[in-house]
Design a protein around this motif. Sequence first.
Motif, PDB file in Angstrom:
ATOM      1  N   GLY A 333       0.808  -1.216   0.000  1.00 20.60           N
ATOM      2  CA  GLY A 333       0.000   0.000   0.000  1.00 20.60           C
ATOM      3  C   GLY A 333       0.836   1.258   0.000  1.00 20.60           C
ATOM      4  N   ASP A 334       0.175   2.395  -0.176  1.00 21.94           N
ATOM      5  CA  ASP A 334       0.812   3.701  -0.332  1.00 21.94           C
ATOM      6  C   ASP A 334       0.488   4.574   0.878  1.00 21.94           C
ATOM      7  OD1 ASP A 334       1.687   6.202  -1.121  1.00 21.94           O
ATOM      8  OD2 ASP A 334       0.907   6.036  -3.146  1.00 21.94           O
ATOM      9  N   THR A 336       0.010   7.628   1.005  1.00 20.80           N
ATOM     10  CA  THR A 336      -0.980   8.673   0.707  1.00 20.80           C
ATOM     11  C   THR A 336      -2.401   8.114   0.621  1.00 20.80           C
ATOM     12  OG1 THR A 336      -0.650   8.444  -1.690  1.00 20.80           O
ATOM     13  CG2 THR A 336       0.716  10.060  -0.539  1.00 20.80           C
ATOM     14  N   ASN A 337      -2.531   6.809   0.747  1.00 23.82           N
ATOM     15  CA  ASN A 337      -3.855   6.178   0.711  1.00 23.82           C
ATOM     16  C   ASN A 337      -3.795   4.887   1.526  1.00 23.82           C
ATOM     17  OD1 ASN A 337      -6.535   5.686   0.047  1.00 23.82           O
ATOM     18  ND2 ASN A 337      -6.029   4.717  -1.904  1.00 23.82           N
ATOM     19  N   PRO A 339      -4.662   1.764   3.487  1.00 20.26           N
ATOM     20  CA  PRO A 339      -5.859   0.909   3.397  1.00 20.26           C
ATOM     21  C   PRO A 339      -6.350   0.391   4.748  1.00 20.26           C
ATOM     22  CG  PRO A 339      -3.921  -0.355   2.815  1.00 20.26           C
ATOM     23  CD  PRO A 339      -3.437   1.050   3.072  1.00 20.26           C
ATOM     24  N   LYS A 361       2.749  15.872  -2.076  1.00 20.74           N
ATOM     25  CA  LYS A 361       2.018  14.761  -1.470  1.00 20.74           C
ATOM     26  C   LYS A 361       2.255  14.655   0.039  1.00 20.74           C
ATOM     27  CE  LYS A 361       2.267  11.958  -5.696  1.00 20.74           C
ATOM     28  NZ  LYS A 361       2.748  10.683  -6.278  1.00 20.74           N
ATOM     29  N   LYS A 364      -0.841  15.271   2.482  1.00 18.03           N
ATOM     30  CA  LYS A 364      -1.797  14.159   2.398  1.00 18.03           C
ATOM     31  C   LYS A 364      -1.242  12.924   3.106  1.00 18.03           C
ATOM     32  CE  LYS A 364      -4.391  11.319  -0.938  1.00 18.03           C
ATOM     33  NZ  LYS A 364      -5.575  11.289  -0.067  1.00 18.03           N
ATOM     34  N   GLU A 368      -2.885  11.114   6.380  1.00 18.99           N
ATOM     35  CA  GLU A 368      -3.287   9.716   6.340  1.00 18.99           C
ATOM     36  C   GLU A 368      -2.763   8.960   7.563  1.00 18.99           C
ATOM     37  OE1 GLU A 368      -5.040   7.244   3.806  1.00 18.99           O
ATOM     38  OE2 GLU A 368      -5.998   9.095   4.454  1.00 18.99           O
TER      39      GLU A 368
END
Length: 441
Positions: A333-334, A336-337, A339, A361, A364, A368
Amino acid sequence: MFFKIRKPPIIISVGGSLIVPNGGIDTNFLTKLNYFIRNYIQKDFRFFLVAGGGKIARIYRDAAKKVIGEVSNEDLDWLAIHLTRVNGHLLRTIFQDIAHPRIIENYQKKLKNWREPVVIGAGWKPGWSTDYDAVILAKDYGATTIINLSNIYYVYDKDPKKFKDAKPIKKITWEELEVIVGKKWTPGLSVPFDPIATQLAKKLNLTVIITNGKDFSNLQNIFEGKKFKGTVVTPFKINSSYYDREYYLKKTGLKFVIKQGIVDKLIKKITYWYRALIIKFYLNPKTVLDVGCGTGDLVRVLRKLGIEAYGLEISKDAISLSNNDVKPYLKLGDITNIPYPNNHFDLVVSFDVLERIEREKIEKAVKETIRVSKKYILHKIYTIENLWISLTHRLDFSISSLFEKRIWQNIFNSISNVKVLKKSIFRLPSFFETIFLLEKK
């Protein structure tokens, strides 16, 4: 701190089109430049300002051609060089109380132990532009980034004056830029960056930011680690994966060795146990998420200490190299997002991750890590103050956001639902590491 840290100098190429845009000197621009530079000198910055020739140099060259017709490239270059030196002397006069007394016109004569916060450079010899001179300065004085100020914000995929569908480019590699600017230098060539300088900058793995020099609020964003308008030319496309094999083996020459030596293994083991014990005894969380966990070494140690730890990693290679006993707890996963749902972990940590995130980025990414945390967020970040790294390690070109500690402090302070804790956890001096512990309000 054991001794005062000298920041690497900032190389700024000041385009002649900014100093003398249409045959007349732009005193409004110079006044703002004067204020801007002096303001950052108070924050312990040092500058090399390299003066370009600009449009007026082309006027002189065109005049020579009009009078006698054929003019050699060497003479055309010398006309431009002398005009860069006039512009350089103007800058030297403006900063005379804080500038080194010598304007650099011969780049083989290096400065030694200079104390002045400003040094002025100008053109050197035929065949080289001031872009090339700026690259030489970066090479000789340890700078990794050049800020190229002109009258445009972006490099375009084709000439915007000729093509209405020309598109601005926000990020580009040196190889890609070579396609646009070519590989041959000619006097008066109008390109965003000199082809010869492009080849040397590519070889040196430099980063160049090309932007509009008249927009000082935008320039301030560059210095303060904020989102800005401009084209960033990088040595290669940076993958935020620290363990990306292709990045390490093909692009930088650095080697990610699976079979490490005994000393390497011991140092890594000590490092992970040190971090795990700090987390255990100072924060004692029940659940932890390690963002950018690599091969999951910290996750494994935390689990041995009785903490329910998980890892998030952007690189498939890293997860594939992890041990089987920890692999079930790692997720692709990243940052910036992330999961995971809101307020899912007692503690979210990252070690040497945020400085590898592109600055647009960063906010963000930070938000997160805060979102998925119930209470604490810990970020270890490589900053300019961590001098021991630059003394003992090669340059790591995957670091795209190398800032001062205060820049990160400002970023965290700007987020309303957390506060930065100054104590509550053991920290080594800034000479060694920079750690921020955040708490949700």
